[in-house]
Design an enzyme around this catalytic site. Structure first.
Site, short mmCIF file in Angstrom:
data_model
loop_
_atom_site.label_atom_id
_atom_site.label_comp_id
_atom_site.label_asym_id
_atom_site.label_seq_id
_atom_site.Cartn_x
_atom_site.Cartn_y
_atom_site.Cartn_z
N CYS A 32 16.02 -72.75 73.66
CA CYS A 32 15.24 -74.01 73.06
C CYS A 32 14.58 -73.21 71.42
O CYS A 32 14.29 -74.10 71.23
CB CYS A 32 14.53 -74.31 74.09
SG CYS A 32 13.43 -73.63 74.79
N HIS A 311 8.58 -74.51 77.41
CA HIS A 311 9.89 -75.09 76.84
C HIS A 311 9.61 -75.30 75.14
O HIS A 311 8.67 -75.63 75.04
CB HIS A 311 10.32 -76.37 77.57
CG HIS A 311 11.27 -77.06 76.34
ND1 HIS A 311 12.61 -76.21 76.47
CD2 HIS A 311 12.02 -78.44 76.19
CE1 HIS A 311 13.86 -77.89 75.84
NE2 HIS A 311 13.17 -78.88 75.82
#
Length: 369
Positions: A32, A311
């Site tokens: 990510c 994330h």
């Protein structure tokens, strides 16, 4: 996946920008950090256009050795030439190449998006510089008679060193800082210029990008063990030092230093501080003292409480619409939602989504090369 894509198309309706593509990127196990930065760069339109031009005009790109630049150009070409307007693409070749090239990104650990951006831009510059040098060498080999007649072309004219090559990556992202040091005894100012592709700013609780930039350019006194060697006085002297922006870049990338090493803990801690980043930014403290105006077009957001897990997602402005990219998923968001990523005013908050890398485009230089 398809449902999300069609939902986005429905949301935009007949306002869907002509020729634009909104594609999510598949995650290959903690990639990510890479996906969020790639989306920000894809919607950095001058960079994207120059990369696609480079790809279209590189006649021998198929035969040339694969590198990060060819993989990135290939990925951006793949996205921009899709028949569908929305969907998902797997940046497999790019991620494989990245891992092959740099062991830092090989593990499945949580990586730092800013480190990746920095590595990528510097790598692209290196590749372009090597290509330009190789092309120049080829040219000189192909016209030896001219070279002999006019003396070596590479040699500096009258002993003046050559200017470093300015690539299209530099033209987009590079700015110049001036490091000024004033000797407090003889008042002589020593100025040293240095280039940058992004600015890393220290942050404070309940602050703003403007105040962080002011702190970045604030005057620091060098004394005691930190005294400055003044060439004029020929000795160590107390001095004042400050950093100013001499030449602002076309694309201003600001990295907020949200991960701080805490001595007592012996580890890094995430600072969830609330730092307001405006949609329109005026850059004052520049050497020329003329205001440079910028418009925010992308934000890489770190989601999570610590530096080693979490994330990354990105917010992107495209054709006056704001979009939210979370790996494979792409959705429209309201402009007012951008402020929910400023950070938390309290130390412990349930909101862990904080702006980490900001991308601003200069309003005054949209036509400059």
């Amino acid at each position: 996946m398809g449902a999300a894509g069609s939902k986005l198309e429905k949301a935009l309706g007949d306002q869907f920008p002509e020729g634009e593509r909104y594609f999510g990127l598949e995650n290959f196990g903690n990639t990510c950090y890479c996906n969020s930065v790639l989306q920000a760069l894809y919607f950095c339109v001058p960079f994207r256009e120059q990369l696609l031009d480079y790809y279209a005009n590189s006649k021998n790109i198929g035969e040339s050795e694969e590198n990060l630049l060819t993989c990135l150009a290939d990925l951006f070409t793949q996205i921009s030439s899709q028949k569908k307007k929305t969907g998902v693409i797997a940046p497999k070749r790019f991620v494989q190449r990245l891992k092959k090239q740099n062991e830092l990104f090989r593990s499945y650990m949580h990586q730092d998006a800013h480190e990746f951006l920095n590595f990528l831009l510097n790598e692209l510059v290196d590749i372009l510089e090597k290509e330009a040098q190789a092309a120049k060498d080829d040219q000189e080999v192909s016209s030896p008679s001219e070279k002999i007649a006019n003396g070596p072309k590479n040699g500096p004219a009258n002993g003046v060193p050559k200017d470093p090559l300015v690539t299209w990556v530099h033209k987009n992202f590079q700015g110049i800082l001036t490091n000024e040091t004033r000797c407090l005894r003889c008042e002589t100012v020593t100025a040293r210029d240095e280039t940058y592709l992004d600015l890393s700013l220290d942050i404070e609780q309940n602050s703003s990008i403007t105040s962080c930039l002011k702190n970045f350019s604030s005057t620091e006194t060098l004394n005691a063990e930190d005294k400055f060697f003044c060439d004029k006085c020929c000795s160590l002297q107390e001095a004042q030092k400050r950093m100013k922006i001499k030449k602002p870049p076309h694309i201003l990338v600001i990295h907020l230093k949200r991960f701080k090493y805490i001595e007592q803990l012996g580890r890094y801690k995430k600072l969830s501080y609330r730092v307001v980043f405006p949609l329109e930014l005026k850059l004052s403290n520049t050497v020329e003292d003329s205001d440079s105006e910028y418009s925010l077009f992308a934000v890489v957001v770190h989601v999570g409480t610590g530096p080693n897990h979490g994330h990354y997602v990105s917010l992107v402005k495209s054709h006056n619409h704001w979009l939210f990219f979370d790996d494979e998923n792409v959705e429209m968001i309201d402009e007012s939602a951008v402020q929910t990523f400023f950070g938390s005013a309290q130390e412990y908050s349930s909101n862990t989504d904080h702006g980490y890398i900001l991308f601003y485009e200069s309003l005054g230089s949209s036509n400059k090369s």
